[in-house]
Scaffold this motif. Sequence first.
Motif, PDB file in Angstrom:
ATOM      1  N   ILE A  67       0.847  -1.195   0.000  1.00 14.96           N
ATOM      2  CA  ILE A  67       0.000   0.000   0.000  1.00 14.96           C
ATOM      3  C   ILE A  67       0.881   1.243   0.000  1.00 14.96           C
ATOM      4  O   ILE A  67       1.928   1.279   0.656  1.00 14.96           O
ATOM      5  N   ALA A  68       0.464   2.277  -0.715  1.00 13.57           N
ATOM      6  CA  ALA A  68       1.245   3.496  -0.876  1.00 13.57           C
ATOM      7  C   ALA A  68       0.516   4.692  -0.273  1.00 13.57           C
ATOM      8  O   ALA A  68      -0.687   4.642   0.008  1.00 13.57           O
ATOM      9  N   THR A  69       1.262   5.782  -0.113  1.00 15.24           N
ATOM     10  CA  THR A  69       0.677   7.048   0.363  1.00 15.24           C
ATOM     11  C   THR A  69       0.745   8.128  -0.711  1.00 15.24           C
ATOM     12  O   THR A  69       0.423   9.280  -0.436  1.00 15.24           O
ATOM     13  N   THR A  70       1.164   7.742  -1.907  1.00 14.77           N
ATOM     14  CA  THR A  70       1.276   8.682  -3.017  1.00 14.77           C
ATOM     15  C   THR A  70       0.567   8.099  -4.234  1.00 14.77           C
ATOM     16  O   THR A  70       0.155   6.945  -4.232  1.00 14.77           O
ATOM     17  N   LEU A  71       0.477   8.908  -5.276  1.00 17.74           N
ATOM     18  CA  LEU A  71      -0.030   8.398  -6.540  1.00 17.74           C
ATOM     19  C   LEU A  71       0.959   7.399  -7.121  1.00 17.74           C
ATOM     20  O   LEU A  71       2.115   7.322  -6.694  1.00 17.74           O
ATOM     21  N   ARG A  72       0.505   6.641  -8.101  1.00 22.97           N
ATOM     22  CA  ARG A  72       1.315   5.565  -8.693  1.00 22.97           C
ATOM     23  C   ARG A  72       2.570   6.117  -9.351  1.00 22.97           C
ATOM     24  O   ARG A  72       2.524   7.128 -10.079  1.00 22.97           O
ATOM     25  N   ALA A  73       3.695   5.470  -9.107  1.00 19.70           N
ATOM     26  CA  ALA A  73       4.914   5.798  -9.847  1.00 19.70           C
ATOM     27  C   ALA A  73       4.693   5.434 -11.307  1.00 19.70           C
ATOM     28  O   ALA A  73       4.281   4.307 -11.613  1.00 19.70           O
ATOM     29  N   GLU A  74       4.944   6.354 -12.198  1.00 21.78           N
ATOM     30  CA  GLU A  74       4.651   6.120 -13.610  1.00 21.78           C
ATOM     31  C   GLU A  74       5.661   5.158 -14.241  1.00 21.78           C
ATOM     32  O   GLU A  74       6.830   5.143 -13.870  1.00 21.78           O
ATOM     33  N   GLU A  75       5.169   4.351 -15.181  1.00 25.70           N
ATOM     34  CA  GLU A  75       6.000   3.460 -15.983  1.00 25.70           C
ATOM     35  C   GLU A  75       5.599   3.657 -17.435  1.00 25.70           C
ATOM     36  O   GLU A  75       4.770   2.915 -17.963  1.00 25.70           O
ATOM     37  N   PRO A  76       6.162   4.650 -18.097  1.00 27.87           N
ATOM     38  CA  PRO A  76       5.744   4.969 -19.472  1.00 27.87           C
ATOM     39  C   PRO A  76       5.878   3.796 -20.434  1.00 27.87           C
ATOM     40  O   PRO A  76       5.045   3.630 -21.329  1.00 27.87           O
ATOM     41  N   SER A  77       6.899   2.963 -20.252  1.00 27.03           N
ATOM     42  CA  SER A  77       7.099   1.842 -21.175  1.00 27.03           C
ATOM     43  C   SER A  77       6.036   0.762 -21.017  1.00 27.03           C
ATOM     44  O   SER A  77       5.870  -0.096 -21.883  1.00 27.03           O
ATOM     45  N   ASN A  78       5.302   0.783 -19.892  1.00 27.60           N
ATOM     46  CA  ASN A  78       4.245  -0.196 -19.656  1.00 27.60           C
ATOM     47  C   ASN A  78       2.855   0.435 -19.696  1.00 27.60           C
ATOM     48  O   ASN A  78       1.868  -0.228 -19.342  1.00 27.60           O
ATOM     49  N   GLY A  79       2.774   1.695 -20.057  1.00 28.24           N
ATOM     50  CA  GLY A  79       1.477   2.355 -20.136  1.00 28.24           C
ATOM     51  C   GLY A  79       0.858   2.676 -18.800  1.00 28.24           C
ATOM     52  O   GLY A  79      -0.346   2.942 -18.712  1.00 28.24           O
ATOM     53  N   ILE A  80       1.649   2.662 -17.730  1.00 22.62           N
ATOM     54  CA  ILE A  80       1.131   2.922 -16.384  1.00 22.62           C
ATOM     55  C   ILE A  80       1.307   4.398 -16.051  1.00 22.62           C
ATOM     56  O   ILE A  80       2.414   4.940 -16.150  1.00 22.62           O
TER      57      ILE A  80
END
Length: 296
Positions: A67-80
């Motif tokens: 569980i996190a306390t921030t927004l999702r860390a982006e993964e541009p190569s995976n479309g996240i």
Amino acid sequence: MKRFCPGVFYYAVIRMDPVAMVEHFNDPIATAEARALETKKYLVYLQSCLDIPFPTNLWYRYDVSPIATTLRAEEPSNGITSDMVIPIYPNTRHPHGSRSPILPEKPFPFPNCYHWIDTTEGVRIRRRNEPFDDSNAIKLDAGEHVMIDVKFSDDYKRIDDFFHELDVRAEMEGDSGVGSTASASPATSSALGSSFPPPQACPPLTHSDVTSNGSGDIAGDEGNGSSYQDDENNHDPTVVELFKMDIFNLSHDHTAELLPLVDLWYELTDHLTADTIPSPLDFRKECEAIARYAVF
């Protein structure tokens, strides 16, 4: 309720024990490296149990979601993207404002937490000398557990669309290699199963279609002169897949020892505060670090 193993759909705190993961190798270098590895306590959601647990097990395999306390860390190569999160009530904040939070059965003690998409990790939860007491633990009911996938469904569609677009571009450019690799979306795969390699499968049960000939003997196919025929095509695919899951731990999969060995606590506020909950990325780094030492 007191149990010899943890239940599922609970929120809990875990911490890896890297020394215990390598000490049986009797490798001074690996043990020294494990001792030097600093580990944190992480807030996780117990997503599923991967075995049929027995009281004699030294550990139990689970899929957990940090569980996190921030927004999702982006993964541009995976479309996240960063908005691929679900708030946990009392947190109601979301970048688009339209995604309702997950509602635990009991009040959640932290006001700033999120489920992240595609962060499932396989772990081994160590057996305790005393039972796991979940009487005061925070849990999701079955319906709310299902809602995690429902709320993430639009995000997974966006990820699928992202990889589909890569496929289309690759076809237009005449590069078939890019298309074949891009279609295997890591995020989609993680949604369907565990993030660690599957355990070795037990050999599938062999059988043949046999019938009684009325004299008490078992006869094989007419004309082949054999009372037994092993035809791989006759294996029930459901049974084969069940054995691949190794829910009884019959295959003695030693690669399971590469999974993080963790201790677990249900008392969230005894171990963490809203300001000290680490990132799921930190747990991933710990897993990668210990995997370098726990080799066979």
